[in-house]
Design an enzyme around this catalytic site. Structure first.
Site, mmCIF file in Angstrom:
data_model
loop_
_atom_site.group_PDB
_atom_site.id
_atom_site.type_symbol
_atom_site.label_atom_id
_atom_site.label_comp_id
_atom_site.label_asym_id
_atom_site.label_seq_id
_atom_site.Cartn_x
_atom_site.Cartn_y
_atom_site.Cartn_z
ATOM 1 N N ASP A 85 0.823 -1.209 0.000
ATOM 2 C CA ASP A 85 0.000 0.000 0.000
ATOM 3 C C ASP A 85 0.859 1.262 0.000
ATOM 4 O O ASP A 85 0.457 2.287 -0.544
ATOM 5 C CB ASP A 85 -0.918 0.008 1.221
ATOM 6 C CG ASP A 85 -1.826 -1.209 1.252
ATOM 7 O OD1 ASP A 85 -2.227 -1.681 0.179
ATOM 8 O OD2 ASP A 85 -2.122 -1.697 2.360
ATOM 9 N N GLU A 104 0.642 -12.657 5.059
ATOM 10 C CA GLU A 104 1.641 -12.163 4.115
ATOM 11 C C GLU A 104 2.997 -11.997 4.792
ATOM 12 O O GLU A 104 4.036 -12.304 4.200
ATOM 13 C CB GLU A 104 1.170 -10.834 3.523
ATOM 14 C CG GLU A 104 -0.007 -10.982 2.581
ATOM 15 C CD GLU A 104 -0.614 -9.651 2.173
ATOM 16 O OE1 GLU A 104 -1.300 -9.612 1.141
ATOM 17 O OE2 GLU A 104 -0.411 -8.651 2.890
#
Length: 230
Positions: A85, A104
């Protein structure tokens, strides 16, 4: 930015070699990489095993024909591919807009090489300039964690579902608190340590000193490759 995402994802997929064990990230940019890997499996006899980071990436990998394994069955990963992001000049990241940051991070930590796929809109001078830091929390600990975060960030809010009533629930059955730092985070490593020490917090979206490579796709189809110095 679809062409930029596609360029980054497909170039990263070219890193995959036969025999590799590959972490399969979550998100729109990484989806291009998974589809490219699937094409190579079908068209050029590529043999790999993938470890998905979410139910979503597991489903897409199966659709693409990528054989799957787990971290219980392999000792390490040769490569992990994922999006971000935000990306700082030091190659530190904020991840977790899709709520998969805990898995993740586990997968990325097992990889010899962690390759992050982005576009120029994700670049920031300081982490937290554009995006919140997601904090995955045990539901019963939401109140105490919110009160603690109120003292260190600009705003902390429980992430609510857009098409359902109630909070967003992660693949682990936890909730997500989004911590906003107006103007960016002065000391990401200090925030990392503080969050890790909070009872009830499973993990958070700061990925510090983990990425080895950043592939930045551009709308013209070119890809910029950044590497960590150390």
């Amino acid at each position: 930015m679809e062409e930029a995402k596609k360029a980054a994802g497909e170039q990263a997929a070219d890193l995959v070699r036969t025999g590799m064990r590959v972490g399969l990230g979550t998100g729109s940019t990484t989806a291009f990489a998974l589809r490219a890997i699937g094409r190579r499996i079908r068209e050029s006899s590529l043999h790999v095993m993938g470890v998905p980071t979410s139910f979503a990436s597991e489903r897409l990998a199966r659709e693409c024909g990528i054989p799957l394994t787990t971290l219980e069955e392999v000792e390490a990963l040769d490569l992990a591919l994922d999006g971000a992001d935000e990306v700082s000049p030091e190659l530190n990241l904020i991840k977790g807009r899709g709520g998969a940051h805990t898995r993740e991070k586990v997968v990325a930590a097992q990889a010899k090489r962690f390759v992050v796929l982005t576009d120029p809109s994700k670049d920031v001078k300081r982490l937290g300039e554009k995006r919140v830091v997601p904090v995955e929390v045990l539901p019963m600990a939401t109140g105490p964690v919110l009160r603690t975060l109120d003292d260190v960030c600009t705003e902390a809010t429980l992430r609510m579902g857009k098409e359902k009533d109630g909070p967003v629930v992660t693949d682990q059955g936890f909730w997500i608190i989004d911590a906003r730092f107006e103007g960016g985070i002065d000391n990401p490593h200090a925030i990392d340590r503080m969050l890790r020490d909070l009872p009830g917090v499973l993990d958070h979206g700061l990925f510090l000193d983990m990425a080895t490579d950043i592939f930045v796709g551009h709308p013209d189809g070119s890809v910029e490759h950044r590497q960590r110095d150390d």
